[in-house]
Design an enzyme around this catalytic site. Structure first.
Site, PDB file in Angstrom:
ATOM      1  N   ASP A  76      -4.903  -3.485   3.008  1.00  0.00           N
ATOM      2  CA  ASP A  76      -4.877  -2.157   3.372  1.00  0.00           C
ATOM      3  C   ASP A  76      -4.444  -1.286   2.284  1.00  0.00           C
ATOM      4  O   ASP A  76      -3.156  -0.808   2.287  1.00  0.00           O
ATOM      5  CB  ASP A  76      -3.472  -2.151   4.633  1.00  0.00           C
ATOM      6  CG  ASP A  76      -3.770  -0.943   5.442  1.00  0.00           C
ATOM      7  OD1 ASP A  76      -4.618  -0.053   5.076  1.00  0.00           O
ATOM      8  OD2 ASP A  76      -2.893  -0.759   6.421  1.00  0.00           O
ATOM      9  N   CYS A  99      -1.893   1.713   2.215  1.00  0.00           N
ATOM     10  CA  CYS A  99      -1.086   1.908   3.284  1.00  0.00           C
ATOM     11  C   CYS A  99       0.327   2.733   2.820  1.00  0.00           C
ATOM     12  O   CYS A  99       0.627   2.513   1.804  1.00  0.00           O
ATOM     13  CB  CYS A  99      -0.592   0.545   3.789  1.00  0.00           C
ATOM     14  SG  CYS A  99       0.299   0.423   5.505  1.00  0.00           S
ATOM     15  N   HIS A 131       2.327   2.385  -0.604  1.00  0.00           N
ATOM     16  CA  HIS A 131       2.993   1.317  -0.910  1.00  0.00           C
ATOM     17  C   HIS A 131       2.124   0.181  -1.186  1.00  0.00           C
ATOM     18  O   HIS A 131       2.387  -1.190  -1.106  1.00  0.00           O
ATOM     19  CB  HIS A 131       4.052   0.925   0.043  1.00  0.00           C
ATOM     20  CG  HIS A 131       3.719   0.710   1.384  1.00  0.00           C
ATOM     21  ND1 HIS A 131       4.572   1.431   2.202  1.00  0.00           N
ATOM     22  CD2 HIS A 131       2.723   0.071   2.001  1.00  0.00           C
ATOM     23  CE1 HIS A 131       4.068   1.214   3.482  1.00  0.00           C
ATOM     24  NE2 HIS A 131       2.958   0.306   3.511  1.00  0.00           N
ATOM     25  N   ASN A 132       0.815   0.366  -1.232  1.00  0.00           N
ATOM     26  CA  ASN A 132      -0.497  -0.779  -1.620  1.00  0.00           C
ATOM     27  C   ASN A 132      -1.220   0.043  -2.558  1.00  0.00           C
ATOM     28  O   ASN A 132      -2.531   0.388  -1.918  1.00  0.00           O
ATOM     29  CB  ASN A 132      -0.979  -1.130  -0.241  1.00  0.00           C
ATOM     30  CG  ASN A 132      -0.131  -2.404   0.580  1.00  0.00           C
ATOM     31  OD1 ASN A 132       0.835  -2.573   0.007  1.00  0.00           O
ATOM     32  ND2 ASN A 132      -0.833  -2.835   1.646  1.00  0.00           N
ATOM     33  N   SER A 141      15.754   3.116  10.228  1.00  0.00           N
ATOM     34  CA  SER A 141      14.909   3.326   9.032  1.00  0.00           C
ATOM     35  C   SER A 141      15.684   3.947   7.972  1.00  0.00           C
ATOM     36  O   SER A 141      16.813   4.709   8.443  1.00  0.00           O
ATOM     37  CB  SER A 141      13.672   4.044   9.183  1.00  0.00           C
ATOM     38  OG  SER A 141      12.710   3.107   9.984  1.00  0.00           O
ATOM     39  N   HIS A 144       9.504  -1.593   0.379  1.00  0.00           N
ATOM     40  CA  HIS A 144       8.702  -0.530   1.123  1.00  0.00           C
ATOM     41  C   HIS A 144       8.915  -0.622   2.766  1.00  0.00           C
ATOM     42  O   HIS A 144       8.549  -0.141   3.619  1.00  0.00           O
ATOM     43  CB  HIS A 144       7.331  -0.757   0.996  1.00  0.00           C
ATOM     44  CG  HIS A 144       6.406  -1.916   2.077  1.00  0.00           C
ATOM     45  ND1 HIS A 144       7.181  -3.445   1.725  1.00  0.00           N
ATOM     46  CD2 HIS A 144       5.662  -2.102   2.521  1.00  0.00           C
ATOM     47  CE1 HIS A 144       6.596  -3.996   2.702  1.00  0.00           C
ATOM     48  NE2 HIS A 144       5.576  -3.295   3.430  1.00  0.00           N
ATOM     49  N   ALA A 196      11.333  -3.514   5.850  1.00  0.00           N
ATOM     50  CA  ALA A 196      12.413  -4.453   6.184  1.00  0.00           C
ATOM     51  C   ALA A 196      11.905  -5.956   5.767  1.00  0.00           C
ATOM     52  O   ALA A 196      12.577  -6.603   5.222  1.00  0.00           O
ATOM     53  CB  ALA A 196      12.648  -4.598   7.754  1.00  0.00           C
ATOM     54  N   LYS A 254       2.623   2.627  18.992  1.00  0.00           N
ATOM     55  CA  LYS A 254       2.015   1.339  18.625  1.00  0.00           C
ATOM     56  C   LYS A 254       0.605   1.089  19.140  1.00  0.00           C
ATOM     57  O   LYS A 254       0.361   1.307  20.280  1.00  0.00           O
ATOM     58  CB  LYS A 254       2.958   0.180  18.843  1.00  0.00           C
ATOM     59  CG  LYS A 254       4.152   0.228  18.494  1.00  0.00           C
ATOM     60  CD  LYS A 254       4.636  -0.041  16.988  1.00  0.00           C
ATOM     61  CE  LYS A 254       4.338  -1.267  16.411  1.00  0.00           C
ATOM     62  NZ  LYS A 254       4.437  -1.443  14.930  1.00  0.00           N
TER      63      LYS A 254
END
Length: 489
Positions: A104, A107, A337-338, A393, A412, A414, A488
């Protein structure tokens, strides 16, 4: 699929301090550098026999790797690299490995603030959740409606969030508060396969599934008043967080280029302990093609989050009967973060150009860094560390220790505590939606039976992860956010 490892022997772990552990360089494993794992006693108890640590050692075998193979405190097993893995390879003599970026591509997390207090929207929270769920397609294979022609999609791949803003999906100052201003240089749509184009053509503005989410949250605590003020955050305030990436297009880019590099490694004389670490020299045609495709997929992800943010603003407008401008619905920041970035860092006492792989890890640049947006340069770059949908968060700020120890990187999120299958087994017969409702959290999901995959039990406590990152000097906490409504796939 079982993870490949460099050796069946149990890894040696040496404690450095309260927040760091060392995997000593082992030439028998082919390690060129040591591994450094950021964890306290609590996290290490669950990590000690985790295959992610073997992956840290495997990454240390990459040609041209400098400094150390790094694991952030949310580390867990991934493809090739662990999720939460960071590695820098020298531009002169190093490689790029798609497994160090992930499927991903780009992401990331985007946070919008508002001038609304949580009490103002509680009566409308259910209607807001319905409007958001309707406005932002979610779930596996979610489609955005309008299918882009090949030339239109190539514009997205070249221009990223700028493409979206230019077509009315947002405001110009959104770009000022987006990493790389929402566009990574060097994008090459020609390096993106037709299959990847087909998968992404109607997915701009979609959330996807898995750990991706859209949350309405409230600022519950402020830890750093100066940074919070700079970011426009205050107690009791409503914010919206968006977590998603490059969807099917990015997945296909990774799939295509891992296969190509796997075929070419022998020709380049490269041997790695795990085929998932397939890589190519940075000066090779394979690396140039991948980096061009990765930049294109990154731009797709920024456009995707930009369009989603526009739809979120529209949903608030329809439910509240007020304009997004009037409720101050501004972007705080959009953080990746990717991704892999060409950066300059100090290694061994001198500054060198490196390719920083961040997989499940974000930049954490401190105050004064030239790549922090000018509006935040005096305090430092915003860092978002999402927890699970039932707890909290964090917003944080990059700190100087990140530049000294992790190539300007931090955690990035948990990090998973249970696999998806294990979480489903553990919560068989339990209604996670009812549990969330009992906690006052509204949830809308494409499939309620899969909410167990993302339940709190499946994740580490993000407060522990953030405590380690802060204790190690990578970040400082700014604010704690609690969920009010969760969307979601």
């Amino acid at each position: 699929m079982a993870p490949a490892v460099a050796s069946a022997e149990r890894l040696v772990l040496e404690r450095i301090d309260a927040f760091r552990w060392r995997i000593p360089r082992d030439e028998r494993r082919g390690m060129r550098v040591e591994g450094i794992v950021y964890a306290d006693d609590r996290l290490m108890r669950s990590l000690r026999d985790d295959p992610a640590l073997q992956q840290v050692a495997n990454v240390a075998t990459l040609p041209g790797i400098v400094g150390a193979s790094l694991a952030m405190p949310d580390v867990h097993w991934g493809y090739g690299f662990p999720v939460g893995g960071v590695a820098a390879t020298a531009v002169d003599g190093g490689v790029v490995s798609p497994g160090g970026i992930g499927f991903d591509i780009n992401c990331g997390v985007r946070v919008l603030r508002t001038d609304l207090a949580a009490d103002e929207i509680r009566g409308a929270l259910g209607r807001l959740a319905d409007a958001l769920f309707a406005a932002v397609p979610s779930g596996v294979g979610a489609r955005g409606g309008h299918r882009l022609r090949r030339d239109e999609l190539d514009d997205v791949l070249r221009d990223g969030a700028r493409w979206a803003v230019g077509r009315g999906y947002g405001w110009d100052d959104d770009l000022d508060r987006t990493e790389e201003e929402g566009r990574l240089e060097g994008a090459d749509p020609g390096a993106v396969s037709q299959r990847a184009h087909d998968r992404g053509a109607d997915q701009v503005g979609t959330l996807g599934s898995g750990n991706h989410f859209l949350e309405v949250e409230v600022v519950d605590e402020i830890h750093d008043a100066e940074a919070a003020s700079a970011y426009g955050l205050r107690p009791g305030q409503v914010v919206v967080a968006i977590h998603c990436g490059s969807r099917g297009l990015g997945h296909q880019v990774c799939t295509d280029h891992v296969a190509g590099m796997d075929r070419s490694m022998a020709r380049h004389g490269i041997v790695v302990p795990d085929r998932q670490l397939a890589c190519a020299p940075l000066d090779s045609g394979e690396a140039r093609a991948y980096l061009g495709a990765m930049a294109a997929a990154s731009n797709f992800a920024w456009a995707n989050r930009q369009v989603i943010a526009h739809r979120v603003r529209g949903a608030f407008e329809r439910v509240l009967g007020r304009s997004a401008e009037s409720i101050g619905m501004r972007l705080v920041y959009d953080l990746s973060h990717n991704i892999a970035k060409m950066e300059r860092h100090r290694v061994g006492g001198r500054e060198i150009d490196v390719c920083v792989h961040r997989k499940g890890a974000t930049r954490a640049f401190p105050a004064g860094h030239r790549d922090v947006p000018s509006v935040y340069r005096a305090v430092g770059q915003p860092v978002f560390v999402p927890g699970d949908m039932g707890r909290y968060s964090f917003v944080a700020v990059g700190a100087p220790g990140a530049m000294e120890g992790t190539f300007g990187s931090t955690c990035h999120g948990a990090g998973r505590n249970l696999s998806r299958h294990a979480a489903l087994r553990e919560l068989r017969g339990v209604s996670v939606a009812d549990q969330l409702a009992d906690a006052g959290i509204v949830v809308r999901a494409e499939r309620h039976d899969l909410l167990a995959e993302e339940a709190s039990i499946a994740y580490k406590d993000v407060a522990t992860v953030v405590e380690v990152a802060e204790g190690a000097g990578l970040i400082r906490r700014v604010a704690l956010l609690r969920p009010l409504a969760v969307i979601k796939g």
